[in-house]
Enzyme design. Structure first.
Site, PDB file in Angstrom:
ATOM      1  N   CYS A   9     -52.144 -41.312  15.564  1.00  8.33           N
ATOM      2  CA  CYS A   9     -52.122 -40.965  14.147  1.00  8.33           C
ATOM      3  C   CYS A   9     -53.450 -40.385  13.663  1.00  8.33           C
ATOM      4  CB  CYS A   9     -51.746 -42.198  13.323  1.00  8.33           C
ATOM      5  SG  CYS A   9     -52.043 -42.054  11.576  1.00  8.33           S
ATOM      6  N   CYS A  15     -56.530 -43.918  10.823  1.00  8.17           N
ATOM      7  CA  CYS A  15     -57.519 -44.997  10.964  1.00  8.17           C
ATOM      8  C   CYS A  15     -58.324 -44.724  12.231  1.00  8.17           C
ATOM      9  CB  CYS A  15     -56.835 -46.351  11.123  1.00  8.17           C
ATOM     10  SG  CYS A  15     -55.826 -46.849   9.715  1.00  8.17           S
ATOM     11  N   CYS A  58     -46.704 -47.798   7.834  1.00  4.97           N
ATOM     12  CA  CYS A  58     -48.145 -47.577   7.906  1.00  4.97           C
ATOM     13  C   CYS A  58     -48.834 -48.832   7.400  1.00  4.97           C
ATOM     14  CB  CYS A  58     -48.532 -46.360   7.062  1.00  4.97           C
ATOM     15  SG  CYS A  58     -50.301 -46.251   6.751  1.00  4.97           S
ATOM     16  N   GLU A  92     -66.090 -33.348 -16.089  1.00  4.10           N
ATOM     17  CA  GLU A  92     -65.161 -33.236 -14.954  1.00  4.10           C
ATOM     18  C   GLU A  92     -64.654 -31.789 -14.889  1.00  4.10           C
ATOM     19  OE1 GLU A  92     -63.601 -34.972 -12.362  1.00  4.10           O
ATOM     20  OE2 GLU A  92     -62.443 -33.129 -12.162  1.00  4.10           O
ATOM     21  N   CYS A 146     -69.358 -41.330  -1.586  1.00  7.17           N
ATOM     22  CA  CYS A 146     -68.435 -41.568  -0.469  1.00  7.17           C
ATOM     23  C   CYS A 146     -68.973 -40.929   0.805  1.00  7.17           C
ATOM     24  CB  CYS A 146     -67.043 -41.032  -0.799  1.00  7.17           C
ATOM     25  SG  CYS A 146     -67.034 -39.286  -1.197  1.00  7.17           S
TER      26      CYS A 146
END
Ligand code: SAH
Length: 457
Positions: free
Chosen positions: A83, A86, A164, A338, A413
């Protein structure tokens, strides 16, 4: 200087794994030459086949684990290896948290030259599964059956996935209902190569606090056959279904959603709640995918902002105004900026929904709007930034310096661009006081963190 790598393609070597790359691969060394080995873990001794040799490093395929790490775990998903969603299901959750912190520490030191900043232990989840509130999957055909799942590596063949481990269970139900409906009524599935067929993607969004679900069909065309049957099937299968929405994407592109959405049944939004604040979420708007950890992250951002009720605060890259409203509870006034106009509309709607009258949202680029404000003489006590992976634009960093807020709270992030931006702010009079990694994406290598910076006295 070395002129040749000490290993050759197809050679089989043994090596000890010393660390992990930011993509989550094990790093082994052969005579000092780095080999990146997907699936290998620190502390392990492995046998590897060399697949690719570059000047500075190479890639290897894991053949055997000669000594396994005590932190190695059995991946929960049967299709984990194929997949790619992950990367760390084979690593214990405790160690995932450790390594995420280490990635932040390493990036700050290597890229930012910041080796003395306090980086707290990563805040993890009690149950690091089924945390995602959004599933976004391509639709394909396999042996005449309609399947939903993920693309095989470097191709556009859809590999079926019915379950999932990191997804909320509502997604599974909704996807199953759409597949059954499409098969029953022979709804044409989109073929990317020929740019033909109707059904491209299915997106399912779930409000964790409200249990509301929205199913979005992304279609290559206007007309959807048998809508009534689709709605009926979804309503029977998915408790909490609040809306069925169609998004039209007729372009030849890998951008998932197009410009237009139509409501097929119910509402065009679902609601969710974070620490008592209510948010309307539409098909296209950005909303953090892990609401449990989002509360932790935002609360930390609020703590670092140290508000007393008298402050003017700017929230750059504010999305649908989630952080802005957290801040508005404790600030005099909050200005959110934004770039996506629909998100700004959602943000305004969210402010009204919660009766906030001390927030203003502006549509535009943070690096254009905020320098204008600085030029006009506007000042802020606290500036919060939460940029996408590429980090802040230089013009925004300069505007922050011009406004000289007491505190900057940086939500990131991507540790690499975070380190680059912190380096600049630190070189110009700010101190990085604390970094708090929060695990928003268990079982993957992704790291989120929030940083508290203040003006040096
Ligand atoms: N703070 C929000 C959104 C974070 S995601 C939340 O926690 O939900 C980053 C956001 O930055 C996205 O909404 C994206 O549309 C926006 N964005 C990207 N580039 C931008 C720019 N140059 N100026 C302003 N916003 C931008």
């Amino acid at each position: 200087m070395r002129t040749e790598a000490p290993v050759a393609k197809n050679e089989i070597v043994e090596t000890e794994i010393a660390g992990l790359t930011h993509e989550g691969h094990g790093v082994g060394r052969v005579d000092g030459f780095a080999l990146f080995i997907p699936g290998a873990l620190p502390g392990e001794r492995v046998r590897v086949k060399v697949l690719k040799v570059k000047k500075q490093y190479g890639y290897g395929k894991l053949l055997d684990i000669l000594t396994a790490s005590p932190h190695r775990t059995e991946p929960a998903c049967p299709i984990y290896a194929r997949c790619g969603g992950c990367q760390w299901q084979h690593l214990s959750y405790e160690q995932q948290l450790e390594w995420k912190r280490q990635q932040v520490v390493d990036a700050l030191a290597r890229i930012g030259g910041l080796s003395s900043v306090t980086v707290h232990p990563t805040i993890g989840m009690e149950r690091p599964w089924q945390y995602r509130n959004k599933a976004q999957v391509p639709v394909g055909l396999q042996d005449g059956r309609v399947v939903t799942g993920f693309y095989a590596p470097r191709s556009h063949r859809v590999i079926p996935m019915e379950r999932c481990g990191i997804q909320h269970s509502a997604a599974e139900k909704a996807l199953g209902a759409v597949r059954d409906w499409a098969e029953r009524w022979r709804v044409p599935v989109y073929d990317e190569e020929r740019h033909e067929g109707l059904l491209r993607h299915v997106v399912v969004k779930t409000g964790f606090a409200t249990d509301e679900v929205m199913a979005v069909l992304v279609t290559n065309g206007e007309r959807v056959p048998h809508v009534r049957e689709l709605v009926e099937r979804l309503r029977q299968t998915v408790p909490g279904l609040a809306g069925v929405v169609q998004n039209i994407q007729t372009d030849r592109t890998n951008v998932i959603m197009g410009e237009r959405t139509k409501v097929l049944w119910g509402r065009d939004v679902i609601y969710d709640e974070l620490r008592g604040i209510r948010f309307a979420i539409s098909a296209r708007s950005f909303y953090q995918v892990n609401p449990v950890q989002t509360e932790v992250l935002y609360s930390k951002a609020l703590e670092y902002a140290q508000l007393t009720g008298r402050e003017t605060v700017i929230d750059a890259y504010c999305g649908i105004g989630t952080i802005s409203l957290f801040l508005a509870q404790k600030a005099k006034r909050v200005y959110g900026v934004e770039v996506v106009p629909e998100a700004v509309e959602d943000a305004r709607r969210n402010a009204a929904l919660n009766n906030f009258d001390n927030v203003t949202f502006v549509a535009g680029e943070a690096e254009t709007i905020i320098p204008q404000w600085a030029e006009e003489g506007m000042r802020a006590d606290v500036i919060v930034v939460d940029p996408p992976r590429k980090g802040c634009d230089q013009r925004l960093l300069d505007a922050i310096l011009a406004m000289a807020p007491e505190r900057v709270v940086y939500v990131s992030c991507n540790p690499a661009t975070l380190a680059r931006d912190l380096k600049y702010l630190v070189a110009h009079g700010y101190e990085a006081r604390e970094v708090q990694p929060v695990d928003m994406f268990p079982q993957t290598v992704h790291v989120e963190c929030v940083v508290w910076m203040s003006k040096e006295k």
